[in-house]
Every structure is written in C-alpha cells, then in structure tokens.
Write a protein that holds these residues in place. Structure first.
Motif, PDB file in Angstrom:
ATOM      1  N   VAL A  51      19.826 -19.970 -53.611  1.00  0.00           N
ATOM      2  CA  VAL A  51      18.911 -20.538 -52.609  1.00  0.00           C
ATOM      3  C   VAL A  51      18.323 -21.843 -53.134  1.00  0.00           C
ATOM      4  N   THR A  52      17.912 -21.830 -54.386  1.00  0.00           N
ATOM      5  CA  THR A  52      17.353 -23.046 -55.000  1.00  0.00           C
ATOM      6  C   THR A  52      18.392 -24.147 -55.052  1.00  0.00           C
ATOM      7  N   VAL A  68      21.076 -29.177 -52.876  1.00  0.00           N
ATOM      8  CA  VAL A  68      22.239 -29.766 -52.206  1.00  0.00           C
ATOM      9  C   VAL A  68      21.810 -30.394 -50.878  1.00  0.00           C
ATOM     10  N   GLU A  69      20.979 -29.676 -50.133  1.00  0.00           N
ATOM     11  CA  GLU A  69      20.494 -30.194 -48.853  1.00  0.00           C
ATOM     12  C   GLU A  69      19.691 -31.476 -49.040  1.00  0.00           C
ATOM     13  N   ALA A 106      18.389 -40.996 -39.882  1.00  0.00           N
ATOM     14  CA  ALA A 106      17.582 -39.843 -40.286  1.00  0.00           C
ATOM     15  C   ALA A 106      18.103 -38.564 -39.640  1.00  0.00           C
ATOM     16  N   ALA A 107      18.474 -38.622 -38.371  1.00  0.00           N
ATOM     17  CA  ALA A 107      18.999 -37.440 -37.687  1.00  0.00           C
ATOM     18  C   ALA A 107      20.298 -36.980 -38.332  1.00  0.00           C
ATOM     19  N   LEU A 108      21.184 -37.918 -38.611  1.00  0.00           N
ATOM     20  CA  LEU A 108      22.432 -37.567 -39.293  1.00  0.00           C
ATOM     21  C   LEU A 108      22.166 -37.006 -40.685  1.00  0.00           C
ATOM     22  N   ALA A 109      21.198 -37.579 -41.391  1.00  0.00           N
ATOM     23  CA  ALA A 109      20.871 -37.115 -42.727  1.00  0.00           C
ATOM     24  C   ALA A 109      20.346 -35.683 -42.695  1.00  0.00           C
ATOM     25  N   PHE A 110      19.438 -35.397 -41.772  1.00  0.00           N
ATOM     26  CA  PHE A 110      18.929 -34.023 -41.632  1.00  0.00           C
ATOM     27  C   PHE A 110      20.069 -33.057 -41.324  1.00  0.00           C
ATOM     28  N   LEU A 111      20.909 -33.439 -40.367  1.00  0.00           N
ATOM     29  CA  LEU A 111      21.994 -32.560 -39.944  1.00  0.00           C
ATOM     30  C   LEU A 111      22.995 -32.316 -41.070  1.00  0.00           C
ATOM     31  N   LEU A 112      23.477 -33.379 -41.701  1.00  0.00           N
ATOM     32  CA  LEU A 112      24.500 -33.222 -42.728  1.00  0.00           C
ATOM     33  C   LEU A 112      23.940 -32.596 -43.999  1.00  0.00           C
ATOM     34  N   ASN A 166      24.074 -25.045 -45.921  1.00  0.00           N
ATOM     35  CA  ASN A 166      24.727 -23.873 -45.330  1.00  0.00           C
ATOM     36  C   ASN A 166      26.076 -23.600 -45.993  1.00  0.00           C
ATOM     37  N   LEU A 167      26.851 -24.647 -46.176  1.00  0.00           N
ATOM     38  CA  LEU A 167      28.166 -24.477 -46.790  1.00  0.00           C
ATOM     39  C   LEU A 167      28.050 -23.991 -48.240  1.00  0.00           C
ATOM     40  N   TRP A 168      27.064 -24.493 -48.958  1.00  0.00           N
ATOM     41  CA  TRP A 168      26.860 -24.098 -50.352  1.00  0.00           C
ATOM     42  C   TRP A 168      26.605 -22.593 -50.469  1.00  0.00           C
ATOM     43  N   LEU A 169      25.931 -22.035 -49.480  1.00  0.00           N
ATOM     44  CA  LEU A 169      25.562 -20.624 -49.543  1.00  0.00           C
ATOM     45  C   LEU A 169      26.665 -19.664 -49.097  1.00  0.00           C
ATOM     46  N   ILE A 170      27.749 -20.171 -48.560  1.00  0.00           N
ATOM     47  CA  ILE A 170      28.811 -19.281 -48.098  1.00  0.00           C
ATOM     48  C   ILE A 170      29.402 -18.435 -49.227  1.00  0.00           C
ATOM     49  N   PRO A 171      29.842 -19.023 -50.353  1.00  0.00           N
ATOM     50  CA  PRO A 171      30.424 -18.167 -51.406  1.00  0.00           C
ATOM     51  C   PRO A 171      29.463 -17.105 -51.958  1.00  0.00           C
ATOM     52  N   PRO A 172      28.192 -17.441 -52.269  1.00  0.00           N
ATOM     53  CA  PRO A 172      27.323 -16.365 -52.746  1.00  0.00           C
ATOM     54  C   PRO A 172      27.043 -15.300 -51.683  1.00  0.00           C
ATOM     55  N   CYS A 173      26.983 -15.686 -50.419  1.00  0.00           N
ATOM     56  CA  CYS A 173      26.784 -14.693 -49.351  1.00  0.00           C
ATOM     57  C   CYS A 173      28.003 -13.786 -49.243  1.00  0.00           C
ATOM     58  N   ARG A 174      29.174 -14.348 -49.375  1.00  0.00           N
ATOM     59  CA  ARG A 174      30.388 -13.525 -49.338  1.00  0.00           C
ATOM     60  C   ARG A 174      30.405 -12.552 -50.509  1.00  0.00           C
ATOM     61  N   ALA A 175      29.920 -13.003 -51.668  1.00  0.00           N
ATOM     62  CA  ALA A 175      29.878 -12.114 -52.831  1.00  0.00           C
ATOM     63  C   ALA A 175      28.931 -10.955 -52.610  1.00  0.00           C
TER      64      ALA A 175
END
Length: 109
Positions: free
Chosen positions: A50-51, A56-57, A80-86, A92-101
């Motif tokens: 999470v940290t 990453v965000e 700014a809108a693109l920066a917030f979104l991306l 979100n993408l960073w958390l996919i592997p630990p969530c799958r684990a």
C-alpha cells in the motif's frame, strides 16, 4: 449547464473545464478499486504494498504533470487531470500482483 448555472463559471471558463472533467470521470471508479485493493491487502497482512503504491501514484502524478506542462504544453487543468488519472492507474496496477498473492493464499498470512 451545471458549470455555468450551478458552479457559476462564465461560458468561456466552462468550455475550458469540460475536457478535464471528462478525463476525471473515471477517477471515482478507480478510487473504489484502490480502496478495495487496500482492504484486501490489509486483511491479508500485506500492507507494505500500500505504501509503495502510494509512492508510485505520487511519482506518476509528478512526472505526468511535469511532462504535460513542460514538454507537451498542455493547459494546466488538462495536465493536472491527466496526472491524477495516470498516477491513480499506476497505483492500481502496482497493487495487482500483491492482491493476486493474497487471493491465491486464501487471505492467510
């Protein structure tokens, strides 16, 4: 209509606000996903990710904002809108592997 009549923007300012609002339209859904991912990781006792995802965000936000303004010469609100979104997508993408684990482990430590 809402931007002019409720928010009180002039029609010219409202026209500039439409694209950033469209870009940010998916941000609430990504926020719900992020909250769900964080909850899953807390239940699975894997909070370190999470940290890291927050970092990453933040890094993604800073890089996209700088590139949007300095390199691509985008208006500040659009950059700014693109920066917030991306940045959020990166988190979100960073958390996919630990969530799958956690899911693969059945939520156990």
């Amino acid at each position: 209509l809402w931007l002019v009549h409720v928010a009180g923007l002039t029609p010219a300012l409202a026209a500039h606000a439409v694209l950033p609002l469209r870009i940010l339209a998916v941000l609430p859904a990504l926020s719900v996903l992020l909250s769900s991912q964080r909850a899953l990781l807390v239940v699975g006792w894997r909070t370190g990710a999470v940290t890291t995802a927050t970092l990453v965000e933040l890094a993604g936000l800073a890089v996209v904002l700088a590139l949007g303004i300095e390199v691509f010469d985008l208006p500040g609100a659009v950059a700014a809108a693109l920066a917030f979104l991306l940045g959020r997508v990166g988190g979100n993408l960073w958390l996919i592997p630990p969530c799958r684990a956690v899911i693969a482990a059945g939520g156990r430590r």
